[in-house]
Design a protein around this motif. Sequence first.
Motif, PDB file in Angstrom:
ATOM      1  N   ILE A   1       0.916  11.815  -8.595  1.00 50.67           N
ATOM      2  CA  ILE A   1      -0.178  12.384  -9.390  1.00 50.67           C
ATOM      3  C   ILE A   1      -0.738  13.638  -8.738  1.00 50.67           C
ATOM      4  N   ILE A   2      -1.069  13.581  -7.459  1.00 52.40           N
ATOM      5  CA  ILE A   2      -1.704  14.745  -6.837  1.00 52.40           C
ATOM      6  C   ILE A   2      -0.733  15.909  -6.670  1.00 52.40           C
ATOM      7  N   ASP A   3       0.556  15.624  -6.595  1.00 55.09           N
ATOM      8  CA  ASP A   3       1.529  16.717  -6.529  1.00 55.09           C
ATOM      9  C   ASP A   3       1.551  17.528  -7.819  1.00 55.09           C
ATOM     10  N   LYS A   4       0.999  16.956  -8.896  1.00 60.23           N
ATOM     11  CA  LYS A   4       0.875  17.664 -10.173  1.00 60.23           C
ATOM     12  C   LYS A   4      -0.485  18.345 -10.299  1.00 60.23           C
ATOM     13  N   GLY A   5      -1.291  18.248  -9.239  1.00 58.85           N
ATOM     14  CA  GLY A   5      -2.597  18.904  -9.229  1.00 58.85           C
ATOM     15  C   GLY A   5      -3.671  18.164  -9.999  1.00 58.85           C
ATOM     16  N   GLN A   6      -3.492  16.864 -10.199  1.00 56.67           N
ATOM     17  CA  GLN A   6      -4.462  16.089 -10.972  1.00 56.67           C
ATOM     18  C   GLN A   6      -5.273  15.165 -10.068  1.00 56.67           C
ATOM     19  N   LYS A   7      -6.485  14.844 -10.527  1.00 61.00           N
ATOM     20  CA  LYS A   7      -7.243  13.765  -9.903  1.00 61.00           C
ATOM     21  C   LYS A   7      -6.693  12.464 -10.469  1.00 61.00           C
ATOM     22  N   MET A   8      -6.800  11.389  -9.691  1.00 60.15           N
ATOM     23  CA  MET A   8      -6.268  10.126 -10.187  1.00 60.15           C
ATOM     24  C   MET A   8      -7.375   9.128 -10.425  1.00 60.15           C
ATOM     25  N   ASP A   9      -7.156   8.316 -11.454  1.00 63.26           N
ATOM     26  CA  ASP A   9      -8.042   7.207 -11.770  1.00 63.26           C
ATOM     27  C   ASP A   9      -7.294   5.914 -11.446  1.00 63.26           C
ATOM     28  N   PHE A  10      -8.064   4.845 -11.245  1.00 62.85           N
ATOM     29  CA  PHE A  10      -7.474   3.559 -10.893  1.00 62.85           C
ATOM     30  C   PHE A  10      -8.031   2.463 -11.784  1.00 62.85           C
ATOM     31  N   TYR A  11      -7.180   1.492 -12.058  1.00 62.97           N
ATOM     32  CA  TYR A  11      -7.567   0.248 -12.718  1.00 62.97           C
ATOM     33  C   TYR A  11      -6.921  -0.861 -11.906  1.00 62.97           C
ATOM     34  N   PHE A  12      -7.736  -1.683 -11.243  1.00 61.40           N
ATOM     35  CA  PHE A  12      -7.227  -2.772 -10.421  1.00 61.40           C
ATOM     36  C   PHE A  12      -7.712  -4.101 -10.974  1.00 61.40           C
ATOM     37  N   GLU A  13      -6.775  -4.898 -11.458  1.00 57.96           N
ATOM     38  CA  GLU A  13      -7.062  -6.232 -11.972  1.00 57.96           C
ATOM     39  C   GLU A  13      -6.771  -7.212 -10.848  1.00 57.96           C
ATOM     40  N   MET A  14      -7.809  -7.901 -10.371  1.00 59.27           N
ATOM     41  CA  MET A  14      -7.691  -8.721  -9.166  1.00 59.27           C
ATOM     42  C   MET A  14      -7.800 -10.202  -9.507  1.00 59.27           C
ATOM     43  N   GLU A  15      -6.675 -10.794  -9.867  1.00 62.08           N
ATOM     44  CA  GLU A  15      -6.652 -12.230 -10.130  1.00 62.08           C
ATOM     45  C   GLU A  15      -5.894 -12.896  -8.994  1.00 62.08           C
ATOM     46  N   ASP A  16      -6.508 -13.880  -8.372  1.00 60.89           N
ATOM     47  CA  ASP A  16      -5.939 -14.541  -7.194  1.00 60.89           C
ATOM     48  C   ASP A  16      -5.722 -13.554  -6.049  1.00 60.89           C
ATOM     49  N   PHE A  17      -6.533 -12.505  -6.010  1.00 61.70           N
ATOM     50  CA  PHE A  17      -6.457 -11.489  -4.956  1.00 61.70           C
ATOM     51  C   PHE A  17      -7.245 -11.977  -3.749  1.00 61.70           C
ATOM     52  N   GLU A  18      -6.588 -11.979  -2.586  1.00 63.48           N
ATOM     53  CA  GLU A  18      -7.202 -12.498  -1.367  1.00 63.48           C
ATOM     54  C   GLU A  18      -7.583 -11.414  -0.374  1.00 63.48           C
ATOM     55  N   GLY A  19      -7.269 -10.152  -0.667  1.00 56.61           N
ATOM     56  CA  GLY A  19      -7.592  -9.072   0.249  1.00 56.61           C
ATOM     57  C   GLY A  19      -6.342  -8.467   0.856  1.00 56.61           C
ATOM     58  N   TYR A  20      -6.447  -8.108   2.132  1.00 52.69           N
ATOM     59  CA  TYR A  20      -5.379  -7.375   2.808  1.00 52.69           C
ATOM     60  C   TYR A  20      -4.947  -8.086   4.086  1.00 52.69           C
ATOM     61  N   THR A  21      -3.708  -7.837   4.474  1.00 53.69           N
ATOM     62  CA  THR A  21      -3.318  -8.133   5.851  1.00 53.69           C
ATOM     63  C   THR A  21      -3.952  -7.036   6.698  1.00 53.69           C
TER      64      THR A  21
ATOM     65  N   LEU B   1       0.817  -1.207   0.000  1.00 56.09           N
ATOM     66  CA  LEU B   1       0.000   0.000   0.000  1.00 56.09           C
ATOM     67  C   LEU B   1       0.851   1.257   0.000  1.00 56.09           C
ATOM     68  N   LYS B   2       1.986   1.229   0.656  1.00 59.78           N
ATOM     69  CA  LYS B   2       2.876   2.389   0.647  1.00 59.78           C
ATOM     70  C   LYS B   2       3.424   2.634  -0.761  1.00 59.78           C
ATOM     71  N   THR B   3       3.642   1.576  -1.520  1.00 56.91           N
ATOM     72  CA  THR B   3       4.084   1.720  -2.912  1.00 56.91           C
ATOM     73  C   THR B   3       2.996   2.410  -3.741  1.00 56.91           C
ATOM     74  N   ILE B   4       1.749   1.997  -3.535  1.00 64.14           N
ATOM     75  CA  ILE B   4       0.637   2.653  -4.239  1.00 64.14           C
ATOM     76  C   ILE B   4       0.531   4.106  -3.794  1.00 64.14           C
ATOM     77  N   HIS B   5       0.704   4.362  -2.497  1.00 67.25           N
ATOM     78  CA  HIS B   5       0.611   5.713  -1.957  1.00 67.25           C
ATOM     79  C   HIS B   5       1.657   6.636  -2.594  1.00 67.25           C
ATOM     80  N   GLN B   6       2.837   6.129  -2.857  1.00 71.47           N
ATOM     81  CA  GLN B   6       3.861   6.929  -3.540  1.00 71.47           C
ATOM     82  C   GLN B   6       3.374   7.359  -4.915  1.00 71.47           C
ATOM     83  N   ARG B   7       2.726   6.451  -5.632  1.00 70.46           N
ATOM     84  CA  ARG B   7       2.178   6.788  -6.958  1.00 70.46           C
ATOM     85  C   ARG B   7       1.052   7.815  -6.835  1.00 70.46           C
ATOM     86  N   VAL B   8       0.248   7.675  -5.787  1.00 71.76           N
ATOM     87  CA  VAL B   8      -0.822   8.653  -5.544  1.00 71.76           C
ATOM     88  C   VAL B   8      -0.220  10.053  -5.442  1.00 71.76           C
ATOM     89  N   HIS B   9       0.839  10.193  -4.661  1.00 67.08           N
ATOM     90  CA  HIS B   9       1.457  11.509  -4.479  1.00 67.08           C
ATOM     91  C   HIS B   9       2.121  12.030  -5.749  1.00 67.08           C
TER      92      HIS B   9
END
Length: 118
Positions: free
Chosen positions: A36-56, A26-34
């Motif tokens: 984008i937002i540091d450039k003043g943009q809204k962000m969109d997401f595409y999450f492909e969830m194959e064999d995804f079990e959720g979160y710790t 999640l911290k890796t994703i958070h770095q990508r979030v910043h």
Amino acid sequence: MVQFIDTGKENLIAARLSGKLDEANLKTIHQRVHQIIDKGQKMDFYFEMEDFEGYTLKGFWEDIKIDAAHINDYGKIAFVGNKKWQEWAAKITDFFTGSEAKYFEMKNKEQAMAWATT
């Protein structure tokens, strides 16, 4: 595990998610979030969830903190998966956020990517 997908779209975070996401993922994703937002943009997401079990537990907590801090910066969120709970997660996200979240079955992942990038 998070495997980022290069789409060429500057404000889109696209990734394949598998296994259980932990705090480091999640911290890796958070770095990508910043990036984008540091450039003043809204962000969109595409999450492909194959064999995804959720979160710790720590991963889930990190996701909540990111969402709480940046919820107004979200645009479209495409969830691509093959499980009913993933479809419900998309519906809940759509309901509780100001973003537009939509679920797509794995066989429609090209349609999901097109939706997320327009």
